[in-house]
Write a protein that holds these residues in place. Structure first.
Motif, PDB file in Angstrom:
ATOM      1  N   ARG A  68       0.830  -1.205   0.000  1.00 43.66           N
ATOM      2  CA  ARG A  68       0.000   0.000   0.000  1.00 43.66           C
ATOM      3  C   ARG A  68       0.865   1.255   0.000  1.00 43.66           C
ATOM      4  O   ARG A  68       0.579   2.230  -0.711  1.00 43.66           O
ATOM      5  CB  ARG A  68      -0.922   0.015   1.221  1.00 43.66           C
ATOM      6  CG  ARG A  68      -2.022  -1.027   1.205  1.00 43.66           C
ATOM      7  CD  ARG A  68      -3.140  -0.632   2.188  1.00 43.66           C
ATOM      8  NE  ARG A  68      -2.611  -0.178   3.459  1.00 43.66           N
ATOM      9  CZ  ARG A  68      -2.410  -0.963   4.516  1.00 43.66           C
ATOM     10  NH1 ARG A  68      -2.678  -2.258   4.442  1.00 43.66           N
ATOM     11  NH2 ARG A  68      -1.930  -0.475   5.649  1.00 43.66           N
ATOM     12  N   GLU A  71       2.683   1.672  -3.491  1.00 40.04           N
ATOM     13  CA  GLU A  71       1.734   1.994  -4.551  1.00 40.04           C
ATOM     14  C   GLU A  71       1.289   3.449  -4.436  1.00 40.04           C
ATOM     15  O   GLU A  71       1.193   4.162  -5.446  1.00 40.04           O
ATOM     16  CB  GLU A  71       0.528   1.055  -4.488  1.00 40.04           C
ATOM     17  CG  GLU A  71       0.811  -0.347  -5.010  1.00 40.04           C
ATOM     18  CD  GLU A  71      -0.407  -1.237  -4.961  1.00 40.04           C
ATOM     19  OE1 GLU A  71      -1.412  -0.824  -4.326  1.00 40.04           O
ATOM     20  OE2 GLU A  71      -0.380  -2.335  -5.547  1.00 40.04           O
ATOM     21  N   ALA A  72       1.000   3.880  -3.199  1.00 42.49           N
ATOM     22  CA  ALA A  72       0.632   5.282  -2.996  1.00 42.49           C
ATOM     23  C   ALA A  72       1.797   6.203  -3.336  1.00 42.49           C
ATOM     24  O   ALA A  72       1.615   7.265  -3.955  1.00 42.49           O
ATOM     25  CB  ALA A  72       0.177   5.501  -1.556  1.00 42.49           C
ATOM     26  N   GLU A  73       2.997   5.804  -2.939  1.00 48.35           N
ATOM     27  CA  GLU A  73       4.171   6.638  -3.214  1.00 48.35           C
ATOM     28  C   GLU A  73       4.449   6.714  -4.709  1.00 48.35           C
ATOM     29  O   GLU A  73       4.878   7.754  -5.225  1.00 48.35           O
ATOM     30  CB  GLU A  73       5.381   6.090  -2.464  1.00 48.35           C
ATOM     31  CG  GLU A  73       6.571   7.026  -2.411  1.00 48.35           C
ATOM     32  CD  GLU A  73       6.284   8.293  -1.611  1.00 48.35           C
ATOM     33  OE1 GLU A  73       6.987   9.294  -1.850  1.00 48.35           O
ATOM     34  OE2 GLU A  73       5.367   8.291  -0.777  1.00 48.35           O
ATOM     35  N   SER A  74       4.204   5.637  -5.437  1.00 50.23           N
ATOM     36  CA  SER A  74       4.382   5.648  -6.895  1.00 50.23           C
ATOM     37  C   SER A  74       3.435   6.642  -7.550  1.00 50.23           C
ATOM     38  O   SER A  74       3.804   7.322  -8.520  1.00 50.23           O
ATOM     39  CB  SER A  74       4.150   4.243  -7.464  1.00 50.23           C
ATOM     40  OG  SER A  74       5.117   3.332  -6.986  1.00 50.23           O
ATOM     41  N   ARG A  75       2.210   6.736  -7.008  1.00 48.27           N
ATOM     42  CA  ARG A  75       1.267   7.717  -7.563  1.00 48.27           C
ATOM     43  C   ARG A  75       1.715   9.138  -7.254  1.00 48.27           C
ATOM     44  O   ARG A  75       1.637  10.026  -8.115  1.00 48.27           O
ATOM     45  CB  ARG A  75      -0.132   7.464  -6.997  1.00 48.27           C
ATOM     46  CG  ARG A  75      -0.779   6.186  -7.508  1.00 48.27           C
ATOM     47  CD  ARG A  75      -2.251   6.131  -7.141  1.00 48.27           C
ATOM     48  NE  ARG A  75      -2.439   6.016  -5.700  1.00 48.27           N
ATOM     49  CZ  ARG A  75      -2.528   4.860  -5.048  1.00 48.27           C
ATOM     50  NH1 ARG A  75      -2.430   3.712  -5.721  1.00 48.27           N
ATOM     51  NH2 ARG A  75      -2.712   4.829  -3.737  1.00 48.27           N
ATOM     52  N   VAL A  76       2.189   9.370  -6.020  1.00 44.79           N
ATOM     53  CA  VAL A  76       2.648  10.709  -5.662  1.00 44.79           C
ATOM     54  C   VAL A  76       3.867  11.096  -6.491  1.00 44.79           C
ATOM     55  O   VAL A  76       3.987  12.238  -6.957  1.00 44.79           O
ATOM     56  CB  VAL A  76       2.971  10.778  -4.153  1.00 44.79           C
ATOM     57  CG1 VAL A  76       3.640  12.100  -3.804  1.00 44.79           C
ATOM     58  CG2 VAL A  76       1.699  10.609  -3.330  1.00 44.79           C
ATOM     59  N   ARG A  77       4.766  10.159  -6.726  1.00 45.15           N
ATOM     60  CA  ARG A  77       5.975  10.438  -7.513  1.00 45.15           C
ATOM     61  C   ARG A  77       5.715  10.443  -9.009  1.00 45.15           C
ATOM     62  O   ARG A  77       6.598  10.758  -9.787  1.00 45.15           O
ATOM     63  CB  ARG A  77       7.058   9.394  -7.192  1.00 45.15           C
ATOM     64  CG  ARG A  77       7.519   9.372  -5.761  1.00 45.15           C
ATOM     65  CD  ARG A  77       8.751   8.494  -5.614  1.00 45.15           C
ATOM     66  NE  ARG A  77       9.046   8.185  -4.235  1.00 45.15           N
ATOM     67  CZ  ARG A  77      10.166   7.581  -3.833  1.00 45.15           C
ATOM     68  NH1 ARG A  77      11.067   7.218  -4.720  1.00 45.15           N
ATOM     69  NH2 ARG A  77      10.367   7.328  -2.560  1.00 45.15           N
ATOM     70  N   ARG A  78       4.503  10.039  -9.406  1.00 43.44           N
ATOM     71  CA  ARG A  78       4.114   9.990 -10.820  1.00 43.44           C
ATOM     72  C   ARG A  78       5.060   9.097 -11.623  1.00 43.44           C
ATOM     73  O   ARG A  78       5.464   9.432 -12.732  1.00 43.44           O
ATOM     74  CB  ARG A  78       4.069  11.403 -11.405  1.00 43.44           C
ATOM     75  CG  ARG A  78       3.098  12.338 -10.710  1.00 43.44           C
ATOM     76  CD  ARG A  78       3.240  13.764 -11.209  1.00 43.44           C
ATOM     77  NE  ARG A  78       2.925  13.874 -12.621  1.00 43.44           N
ATOM     78  CZ  ARG A  78       3.185  14.960 -13.350  1.00 43.44           C
ATOM     79  NH1 ARG A  78       3.786  16.007 -12.789  1.00 43.44           N
ATOM     80  NH2 ARG A  78       2.867  14.994 -14.628  1.00 43.44           N
ATOM     81  N   ASN A  80       4.345   6.370 -13.034  1.00 46.78           N
ATOM     82  CA  ASN A  80       3.662   5.799 -14.193  1.00 46.78           C
ATOM     83  C   ASN A  80       2.883   6.851 -14.973  1.00 46.78           C
ATOM     84  O   ASN A  80       1.991   6.508 -15.755  1.00 46.78           O
ATOM     85  CB  ASN A  80       2.712   4.686 -13.736  1.00 46.78           C
ATOM     86  CG  ASN A  80       3.441   3.564 -13.027  1.00 46.78           C
ATOM     87  OD1 ASN A  80       4.501   3.129 -13.455  1.00 46.78           O
ATOM     88  ND2 ASN A  80       2.882   3.099 -11.917  1.00 46.78           N
ATOM     89  N   ASP A  81       3.189   8.117 -14.750  1.00 43.69           N
ATOM     90  CA  ASP A  81       2.484   9.219 -15.397  1.00 43.69           C
ATOM     91  C   ASP A  81       3.490  10.068 -16.173  1.00 43.69           C
ATOM     92  O   ASP A  81       4.451  10.572 -15.583  1.00 43.69           O
ATOM     93  CB  ASP A  81       1.771  10.058 -14.332  1.00 43.69           C
ATOM     94  CG  ASP A  81       1.024  11.237 -14.921  1.00 43.69           C
ATOM     95  OD1 ASP A  81       0.673  11.175 -16.112  1.00 43.69           O
ATOM     96  OD2 ASP A  81       0.801  12.223 -14.184  1.00 43.69           O
ATOM     97  N   ARG A 660       9.478  12.721  -0.160  1.00 39.45           N
ATOM     98  CA  ARG A 660       8.829  11.435  -0.341  1.00 39.45           C
ATOM     99  C   ARG A 660       8.617  10.832   1.044  1.00 39.45           C
ATOM    100  O   ARG A 660       9.312  11.183   1.989  1.00 39.45           O
ATOM    101  CB  ARG A 660       9.677  10.506  -1.214  1.00 39.45           C
ATOM    102  CG  ARG A 660      11.062  10.205  -0.661  1.00 39.45           C
ATOM    103  CD  ARG A 660      11.920   9.486  -1.672  1.00 39.45           C
ATOM    104  NE  ARG A 660      13.242   9.140  -1.152  1.00 39.45           N
ATOM    105  CZ  ARG A 660      14.239   8.671  -1.894  1.00 39.45           C
ATOM    106  NH1 ARG A 660      14.067   8.491  -3.198  1.00 39.45           N
ATOM    107  NH2 ARG A 660      15.404   8.376  -1.349  1.00 39.45           N
TER     108      ARG A 660
END
Length: 695
Positions: A68, A71-78, A80-81, A660
């Protein structure tokens, strides 16, 4: 102190020798309790209380919390964006890795045989090349020993690759219930000359997941903090797959010791991953003239490759929304310069994930921003591009202003000047006070002050309040206020001196009553201390004081500020709130119990003072919230930190991308950014960090 109390009481009209003796006996008994309180504080490290968990349950809880979190940190760090960066790698040379035949031998001779299928092993290191999602296949299948070294240039995406591997290892199609769970360890905080590697790993687990201090089902606690905790058992049983990130962030003098510590802690068939910059890893293994070379046993290695020019251009243009409105052609002039000279310093900086992150943050509009309010990428064509260092220095210099520019959806309550001042202080705090460690933990903010400063600050405030009360209500009120302040300061001093404020124990999650032998020991010692100190003033007074001290001593022996629990603490804010509740609970319990006990048979105000002092002693020794609060207020008054520090840190993490979050602590987005903010003239920080942590 006894003479001062006697003088104040005499001035207030307590003139009978028997009464004064009783009061002195009570206060003396109170001052004799610190050794008993130490007994209670030993329980911070775990007890044999009910509620232990099995290792299978604990590792599943850790795996779920880790999944969890990242996955949340990956979204904050973008990460996959707009899409995952296609980071590629080649096999490392033979000077880095083990001979392939030895790797196969190590795996075949492991207890129970190889941990993966032989048919998936590649025939040599050349079969390790790949990109993107291939990393999970490389680690799980192609390498016989599942031991990997990830090398690359600064900012080349080593940490990003480790995060992707970690999330892949936590997928249900790979990991079975009760199986080992991967965990990312930042090596920058490891000092191999002072710490055992497994002990340090245990500390990192507990720091990020305080619930792992709970006892293991069926295992006693032994005599210290290392025995019996879930975290220690997970490390010792091999249920944690370590992903060691950033060997290069360890001072150069210690890197060889780190490799030796890893070799001693893990046999050549136990899986692990270690990342480092290529040059620093090569320097680590160069032996001194009188010492043998040290290399990591049983590892294969890969070297990350820079992104191609066309990949960089495509990524930046796509992130800017190229082809949609005003963003069309935003990067066209920079793209032409990169194509004309793909080996220029600018091209080298932008060929790394770190360089791309800085560039997109600075020059690409975010959701809700107009292109006119954002610096144009053409600015990169007018800076000093003579070297890679000058380009990186420019990006770091303008990154914080870009992160804190006005945003319509996330307004910032701090000005850019304030934000830069706060971040600079935090970076220097980590570099100077915490020896360059990356973990920005709220309970370590107090390291900016000595203990006496933390105690004197509220004492001075109390004296000023007492003086004001004396002027408004009369001078007797001033004397009472001074007495209260003196008792509080004395209790805080004792609590601070005897509290185990160690990096391992950290903040507390809750308090509770834990029946154990120390309850009886505390009661007996309290009775003895009360009888001895009260006997000179009469047998009756000695018995009364002894019984009171026995009750309070039993309380000190049975009250624990850290009842082990398996409920997760998800964020730094949650941990701060839990420690604050522990502080309030300890203070309330101590005050409400000791106050009536000591006040019985004497005067109510004396019981109130004793309860106030004992509650303060318990709370300051059993929780860290008060230290953080005093330090935060002092630093905010000096303008070095904001008044709402936790709100600032959360905003810098979620909305600005400057920080982070790792478990219950924050880190700067990249250690190079931390070092740049702390020492702009020496952004590498190598000399400063090495000097402070040298033996």
């Amino acid at each position: 102190m006894l003479l001062a109390v006697t003088g104040v009481l005499w001035a207030w009209g307590v003139d009978r020798v028997d009464d004064i003796g009783k009061v002195i006996g009570v206060v003396a008994a109170l001052l004799g309790l610190p050794p008993l309180v130490v007994t209670a504080f030993r329980l911070r490290w775990g007890t044999s209380a009910p509620g232990g968990v099995s290792l299978a349950e604990a590792v599943d809880l850790l795996a779920e919390a880790t999944r969890r979190q990242w996955e949340a940190e990956s979204r904050v760090r973008r990460l996959n964006d707009p899409y995952p960066l296609p980071v590629a790698w080649n096999a490392a040379g033979p000077d880095v890795t083990e001979d392939w035949r030895l790797l196969r031998t190590f795996a075949e001779q492991a207890p129970g045989g190889p941990s993966n299928d032989r048919c998936h092993w590649v025939d040599g290191s050349e079969g390790l090349s790949g990109s993107g999602k291939d990393i999970e296949d490389v680690f799980l299948q192609r390498i016989p020993t599942r031991r990997l070294v990830v090398l690359g240039e600064p900012g080349s995406g080593k940490t990003m690759l480790l995060i992707r591997l970690l999330l892949a290892l936590l997928r249900p199609d790979y990991r079975e219930s009760g199986g080992p769970a991967p965990f990312l360890f930042a090596l920058a905080s490891f000092d191999p000359t002072r710490q055992d590697l497994r002990t340090w790993m245990t500390q990192q687990l507990v720091q990020e997941h305080p619930e792992l201090r709970a006892p293991v089902e069926g295992i006693g606690t032994g005599s210290g903090p290392r025995d019996g905790s879930v975290a220690r058992a997970l490390v010792e049983s091999g249920r944690v797959i370590p992903l060691f990130d950033g060997l290069d962030e360890v001072p150069r003098a210690f890197r060889t010791h780190v490799l030796q510590a890893v070799n001693e802690a893990f046999s050549s068939h136990e899986p692990l991953v270690l990342s480092s910059r290529t040059t620093e890893y090569g320097q680590t293994r160069v032996p001194a003239w009188d010492a043998p070379a040290v290399r990591l046993n049983g590892v294969a290695g890969i070297v990350l490759q820079p992104l191609g020019v066309e990949e960089v251009i495509k990524y930046l243009a796509r992130d800017a929304g190229d082809g949609h409105g005003a963003s069309t052609g935003r990067w066209s002039r920079v793209a032409n310069v990169l194509r004309d000279d793909p080996h220029s310093p600018l091209a080298k900086v932008l060929s790394t994930p770190l360089g791309l992150f800085l560039a997109r943050t600075i020059y690409n509009p975010r959701l809700g921003e107009s292109t006119g309010a954002v610096p144009h990428p053409d600015d990169l064509l007018f800076i000093d591009r003579s070297s890679r260092n000058t380009v990186e220095a420019h990006l770091f210099r303008v990154f914080v202003p870009a992160a804190y520019r006005p945003h319509p959806f996330h307004p910032c309550p701090w000005s850019l000047r304030q934000a830069e001042r706060y971040l600079t202080f935090l970076a220097r705090h980590l570099q100077s006070k915490l020896a360059g460690r990356p973990h920005l933990a709220w309970w370590q903010i107090s390291a900016s002050f000595r203990n006496r400063h933390l105690i004197l600050a509220p004492g001075v405030a109390g004296l000023l309040i007492s003086l004001l009360a004396g002027l408004l209500l009369g001078w007797p009120a001033l004397g009472g206020g001074v007495l209260v302040v003196a008792l509080l300061c004395a209790s805080t001093v004792v609590g601070t001196l005897f509290s185990p404020v160690y990096e391992y124990s950290g903040p507390n999650t809750r308090i509770g009553w834990l029946p154990n032998p120390f309850v009886a020991v505390g009661a007996v010692c309290g009775l003895a201390a009360g009888l001895a100190l009260g006997l000179p003033f009469g047998l009756r007074n000695a018995v009364t004081t002894g019984l009171a001290a026995a009750l309070v001593g039993g309380l000190a022996g049975g009250l624990s500020a850290n009842v082990p629990t398996t409920s997760a603490v998800d964020s730094p804010r949650d941990l701060l709130a839990a420690d604050r509740r522990a502080f309030i609970g300890l203070w309330s319990t101590g005050a409400l119990t000791a106050g009536p006990v000591f006040g019985y048979g004497t005067r109510p105000w004396l019981g109130a003072l004793c309860g106030l002092a004992f509650g303060t002693l318990l709370a300051t020794g059993g929780a860290l919230w008060w230290r953080y609060s005093v330090a935060r207020l002092l630093l905010a008054a000096r303008g070095r930190l904001p008044w709402r520090l936790m709100h600032f840190l959360n905003d810098a993490h979620v909305h600005r991308g400057v920080l982070r979050r790792v478990g219950t602590v924050y880190q700067f987005r990249h250690l190079t950014l931390q070092r740049y903010l702390a020492h702009p003239e020496h952004p590498s920080g190598e000399r400063a960090a090495g000097a402070q942590r040298s033996p």
